[in-house]
Structure formats: structure tokens, C-alpha cells
Scaffold this motif. Structure first.
Motif, mmCIF file in Angstrom:
data_model
loop_
_atom_site.group_PDB
_atom_site.id
_atom_site.type_symbol
_atom_site.label_atom_id
_atom_site.label_comp_id
_atom_site.label_asym_id
_atom_site.label_seq_id
_atom_site.Cartn_x
_atom_site.Cartn_y
_atom_site.Cartn_z
ATOM 1 N N VAL A 264 0.833 -1.200 0.000
ATOM 2 C CA VAL A 264 0.000 0.000 0.000
ATOM 3 C C VAL A 264 0.867 1.250 0.000
ATOM 4 N N VAL A 265 1.949 1.203 0.713
ATOM 5 C CA VAL A 265 2.848 2.337 0.818
ATOM 6 C C VAL A 265 4.207 1.936 0.266
ATOM 7 N N ASP A 266 4.853 2.860 -0.349
ATOM 8 C CA ASP A 266 6.198 2.602 -0.853
ATOM 9 C C ASP A 266 7.196 2.679 0.314
ATOM 10 N N GLY A 267 8.056 1.716 0.383
ATOM 11 C CA GLY A 267 9.023 1.687 1.493
ATOM 12 C C GLY A 267 8.376 1.221 2.787
ATOM 13 N N PHE A 268 8.147 -0.062 2.877
ATOM 14 C CA PHE A 268 7.484 -0.630 4.071
ATOM 15 C C PHE A 268 8.342 -0.416 5.310
ATOM 16 N N ARG A 269 7.696 0.108 6.363
ATOM 17 C CA ARG A 269 8.377 0.345 7.648
ATOM 18 C C ARG A 269 7.644 -0.430 8.743
ATOM 19 N N PRO A 270 8.243 -1.511 9.228
ATOM 20 C CA PRO A 270 7.559 -2.331 10.250
ATOM 21 C C PRO A 270 7.273 -1.580 11.545
ATOM 22 N N MET A 271 8.193 -0.708 11.950
ATOM 23 C CA MET A 271 7.978 0.008 13.209
ATOM 24 C C MET A 271 6.802 0.968 13.107
ATOM 25 N N ALA A 272 6.612 1.579 11.956
ATOM 26 C CA ALA A 272 5.444 2.458 11.794
ATOM 27 C C ALA A 272 4.155 1.656 11.843
ATOM 28 N N LEU A 273 4.165 0.470 11.236
ATOM 29 C CA LEU A 273 2.986 -0.391 11.300
ATOM 30 C C LEU A 273 2.684 -0.812 12.735
ATOM 31 N N LEU A 274 3.717 -1.178 13.481
ATOM 32 C CA LEU A 274 3.519 -1.589 14.875
ATOM 33 C C LEU A 274 3.043 -0.434 15.734
ATOM 34 N N ALA A 275 3.572 0.752 15.501
ATOM 35 C CA ALA A 275 3.178 1.913 16.305
ATOM 36 C C ALA A 275 1.709 2.238 16.128
ATOM 37 N N HIS A 276 1.196 2.127 14.911
ATOM 38 C CA HIS A 276 -0.216 2.430 14.688
ATOM 39 C C HIS A 276 -1.126 1.261 15.064
ATOM 40 N N ALA A 277 -0.560 0.081 15.279
ATOM 41 C CA ALA A 277 -1.367 -1.061 15.721
ATOM 42 C C ALA A 277 -1.454 -1.152 17.238
ATOM 43 N N ILE A 278 -0.665 -0.336 17.948
ATOM 44 C CA ILE A 278 -0.671 -0.407 19.415
ATOM 45 C C ILE A 278 -2.043 -0.063 19.981
ATOM 46 N N GLY A 279 -2.661 0.984 19.474
ATOM 47 C CA GLY A 279 -3.962 1.392 20.008
ATOM 48 C C GLY A 279 -5.009 0.311 19.929
ATOM 49 N N PRO A 280 -5.279 -0.261 18.754
ATOM 50 C CA PRO A 280 -6.280 -1.336 18.681
ATOM 51 C C PRO A 280 -5.896 -2.576 19.494
ATOM 52 N N LEU A 281 -4.608 -2.910 19.531
ATOM 53 C CA LEU A 281 -4.201 -4.091 20.309
ATOM 54 C C LEU A 281 -4.428 -3.899 21.802
ATOM 55 N N VAL A 282 -4.110 -2.714 22.297
ATOM 56 C CA VAL A 282 -4.363 -2.436 23.720
ATOM 57 C C VAL A 282 -5.856 -2.451 24.014
ATOM 58 N N ALA A 283 -6.668 -1.925 23.094
ATOM 59 C CA ALA A 283 -8.123 -1.945 23.292
ATOM 60 C C ALA A 283 -8.644 -3.375 23.326
ATOM 61 N N VAL A 284 -8.118 -4.224 22.438
ATOM 62 C CA VAL A 284 -8.528 -5.634 22.452
ATOM 63 C C VAL A 284 -8.169 -6.290 23.772
ATOM 64 N N GLY A 285 -6.942 -6.008 24.264
ATOM 65 C CA GLY A 285 -6.547 -6.594 25.546
ATOM 66 C C GLY A 285 -7.418 -6.126 26.692
ATOM 67 N N ALA A 286 -7.770 -4.841 26.721
ATOM 68 C CA ALA A 286 -8.596 -4.315 27.809
ATOM 69 C C ALA A 286 -9.987 -4.929 27.801
ATOM 70 N N VAL A 287 -10.625 -4.982 26.626
ATOM 71 C CA VAL A 287 -11.986 -5.519 26.578
ATOM 72 C C VAL A 287 -11.999 -7.033 26.799
ATOM 73 N N THR A 288 -10.872 -7.686 26.638
ATOM 74 C CA THR A 288 -10.826 -9.131 26.864
ATOM 75 C C THR A 288 -10.643 -9.470 28.343
ATOM 76 N N VAL A 289 -9.792 -8.718 29.027
ATOM 77 C CA VAL A 289 -9.468 -9.081 30.416
ATOM 78 C C VAL A 289 -10.469 -8.518 31.415
ATOM 79 N N MET A 290 -11.150 -7.418 31.100
ATOM 80 C CA MET A 290 -12.050 -6.824 32.087
ATOM 81 C C MET A 290 -13.186 -7.759 32.503
ATOM 82 N N PRO A 291 -13.919 -8.397 31.601
ATOM 83 C CA PRO A 291 -14.963 -9.326 32.071
ATOM 84 C C PRO A 291 -14.404 -10.498 32.876
ATOM 85 N N ILE A 292 -13.238 -10.978 32.498
ATOM 86 C CA ILE A 292 -12.648 -12.105 33.239
ATOM 87 C C ILE A 292 -12.288 -11.684 34.654
#
Length: 368
Positions: free
Chosen positions: A221-249
Motif C-alpha cells: 500500500v505504501v512505498d518503502g514498508f516500515r515495520p515500526m510504523a505499522l507496529l506503532a499504529h497497531a498499538i492502540g487497537p491491540l491495547v483496546a482488544v486486551g482491555a476488553v478481553t481481560v475486564m470481564p474475566i
């Protein structure tokens, strides 16, 4: 000194006073030696007293006085050293240590009180919930910026579409928070919310959020793939998934806590205002106080198996079967649902669940 009595002439018969004078002379002659002896003794005593008065008087010197004081002090110290009273007096450090140890003992005893344990559990649950919500809100805020960046590629700055892109992620997050909050609250009431539609909405919202955050940084999609940029923008959704998963438990775990149960098997259960604990010696004759064998198979379609149930679980077992027969509980009810319906402890709920769903497995004996 010697005296010689002189012969006195006899009375003259022609003198009428001669006899009286002769008698007086004899009296004086008899008294004269005694007076002379007394005078001689008085002279000797006078010489002795004079000799005593003349004898010089010798006073104590400084060395004698100093040595006398040292000896007297030593005798006094020996008398005082035999008394052990000063050794029995508590020092400041001893009193401070005693105060701290007694305070620790009282705090430990207070920690075993069911009300105090429930209050501590409520505080811990509140703190954990606040931390999880802060992490969830922060993750969604970070995700909002990523979604806005993805949706505004090629959109004029400060246009209507540019401003509207800020509201996309909050709308998706609101739906997600509704699902998570409902699951967590119902879990604390012994009802686990499991519905395919809710699961689809929950994971669909998370998938949309993750896709909108990482789409501009995916390979191809973007020229010059940067893994760290992909990981940085995935942090928000991943943290949200972790929060909504552990809270009911986590909330379900706090709901299953039995605050009247001892923390250790050898710790007696603290008495409460509504259900005082009866000691073993006060139990009526014939009343079981420990695990008793109970026939958990009294229906025609259940094999006859002897399981070890506690006395409390044995009392609750008929009520559980009646609730299952009436349709109030499913045949495979969870321990949380059994605990909420029968209003019993988590340990008893697990015993009853095992007795109903898996009669062949012996229940764990009660350690109380």
C-alpha cells in the motif's frame, strides 16, 4: 596514810557534861579515817582526769577520709547491684517494637473479617477497573488519530469530511464500550453473556479499528514498508482488544470470591452478623460437620455414583436440581450462575456444578 587512835580520858564523874563530851570525841575520832581515805581517792581521780585532758587528740587525715568514703561507697554499690529491678524496665526501643507488633496483629485480625475482606476486594476491583478504562480510553484516543489520518488522505484540510473523520473512531468505540460494559456487569451478577451477535459486533469493531489504523502502512500500500510504523499504529487497537478481553474475566473472578471462606485451611472462618459460625463441639448430635457421602444420582437417567460433598453443598443440591427441572438454570450451568441463583459461596457452587455436570468426578472435599 595511817592514823592512830589516841586514848581518851574517861568521863569525870564530878563533871555533869563529861560523859557527853567523851561521847562526841569518840564519834569524831571514828569519822576522821574515812574522810581522809575519801580525800586520798579524790586526789588520785583528779590526777587521772588531768592526765586524760593532757593527752593529745589525733584527727583523720585526707587519705583516711578518702579511703573511708571509698569503702562505704563499695558496700553501698554491692547492695544496689543485687537488685534486678532496672533490668525489668522496658526501654524505648522495646516499647516501640511492642506497639508495632500489636498493631500488626490487630491489622491481621481485621483483615480476616468478611466485611473488611469484601471492602478490600471492592477497592482492588475499582482500582483495576479504573486502570483498564484509562488504558482503553488512551488506546482509543491514539486509535482515533490513526483512523483520522487514514480517512483524510487526499481530503482538503479543515473541510467537512476532514472534521467528520474525527467522529468515526469514537462512534465505533462507543459500541465497543457498550458491549464490554454489559458483559462485565452481568458477569458480576453470575450471568455470563454469550451471544454470537455480540461477539460479532465486538470483534468486528476491533477489526475495523485495526484496519483503519494500519492500512496506510501495510506492505504493497505504501512505498518503502516500515515495520515500526505499522507496529506503532497497531498499538492502540491491540491495547483496546486486551482491555476488553481481560475486564470481564477479572470482574468474574471478583464476583466468585467468597469473603467468608478462610484464606488457609487451618484458619477458622470469621463470624458474621447474619450467619454465625457454630463450633464443632456445639453441633447437635447426628449433624454432619465435615464431608459426607451424598448420592448425587437420584434420577433415572443418571448413573449411581457416590461423591464426597460438603454438608452445605449436600443441602443445596436438591434446590439446584429443582431449579434445573423448573428451567431456571440450564443443565450445564456454570459455577457463577449457580452461585448467583442459590446465593452461596464459590466453593459450594463449584462442588454443585461438578456434581451435576460430571457426576463421575468426585467433588473436592471442603477444607474448612
Amino acid at each position: 596514810m595511817s592514823t592512830t587512835a589516841l586514848p581518851l580520858p574517861g568521863p569525870d564523874e564530878s563533871d555533869p557534861f563529861a560523859a557527853t563530851v567523851a561521847e562526841l570525841e569518840r564519834y569524831v575520832a571514828a569519822a576522821a579515817p574515812a574522810v581522809a581515805h575519801d580525800e586520798h581517792q579524790s586526789d588520785e581521780e583528779h590526777r587521772d582526769v588531768s592526765a586524760v585532758r593532757v593527752a593529745p587528740v589525733v584527727a583523720d587525715t585526707r587519705r583516711v577520709a578518702r579511703l573511708s568514703a571509698e569503702v562505704a561507697e563499695a558496700h553501698r554499690l554491692l547492695e544496689l547491684q543485687g537488685d534486678t529491678a532496672p533490668l525489668l524496665v522496658d526501654t524505648a526501643r522495646v516499647r516501640k517494637a511492642l506497639k508495632r507488633s500489636r498493631e500488626a496483629a490487630r491489622l491481621h485480625a481485621l483483615g480476616q473479617n468478611p466485611m473488611a475482606r469484601a471492602w478490600q476486594a471492592a477497592r482492588v476491583r475499582l482500582v483495576l477497573t479504573v486502570v483498564a478504562l484509562v488504558a482503553l480510553i488512551g488506546a482509543l484516543a491514539w486509535s482515533t488519530t490513526g483512523v483520522h489520518h487514514t480517512l483524510t488522505i487526499g481530503v482538503p484540510r479543515f473541510s467537512a469530511a476532514w472534521w467528520g473523520a474525527w467522529a468515526v473512531e469514537p462512534f465505533v468505540s462507543a459500541v465497543l464500550l457498550v458491549v464490554v460494559g454489559a458483559k462485565a456487569f452481568l458477569t458480576t451478577r453470575g450471568h455470563i453473556l454469550r451471544h454470537p451477535h455480540l461477539t460479532a459486533v465486538e470483534f468486528g469493531a476491533l477489526a475495523v479499528t485495526l484496519t483503519l489504523n494500519v492500512w496506510p502502512y501495510l506492505p504493497g500500500v505504501v512505498d518503502g514498508f516500515r515495520p515500526m510504523a505499522l507496529l506503532a499504529h497497531a498499538i492502540g487497537p491491540l491495547v483496546a482488544v486486551g482491555a476488553v478481553t481481560v475486564m470481564p474475566i477479572i470482574w468474574a473472578g471478583f464476583a466468585d470470591l467468597d469473603h467468608t471462606a478462610p484464606t488457609r485451611p487451618d484458619t477458622p472462618t470469621a463470624a458474621t452478623d447474619t450467619a454465625p459460625v457454630r463450633p464443632a463441639s456445639a453441633s447437635p448430635a447426628g449433624t454432619p460437620t465435615g464431608p459426607v457421602p451424598v448420592d448425587v444420582a437420584d434420577t433415572a437417567d443418571t448413573p449411581i455414583v457416590q461423591a464426597q460433598l460438603s454438608a452445605r453443598a449436600a443441602e443445596l443440591l436438591p434446590r439446584l436440581r429443582a431449579a434445573i427441572a423448573a428451567g431456571d438454570l440450564p443443565p450445564t450451568a456454570s459455577a457463577s450462575a449457580i452461585r448467583a441463583h442459590l446465593r452461596c459461596g464459590s466453593e459450594y457452587a463449584r462442588e454443585l456444578r461438578n456434581a451435576v455436570t460430571d457426576p463421575a468426578r468426585p467433588a473436592r472435599p471442603e477444607t474448612r
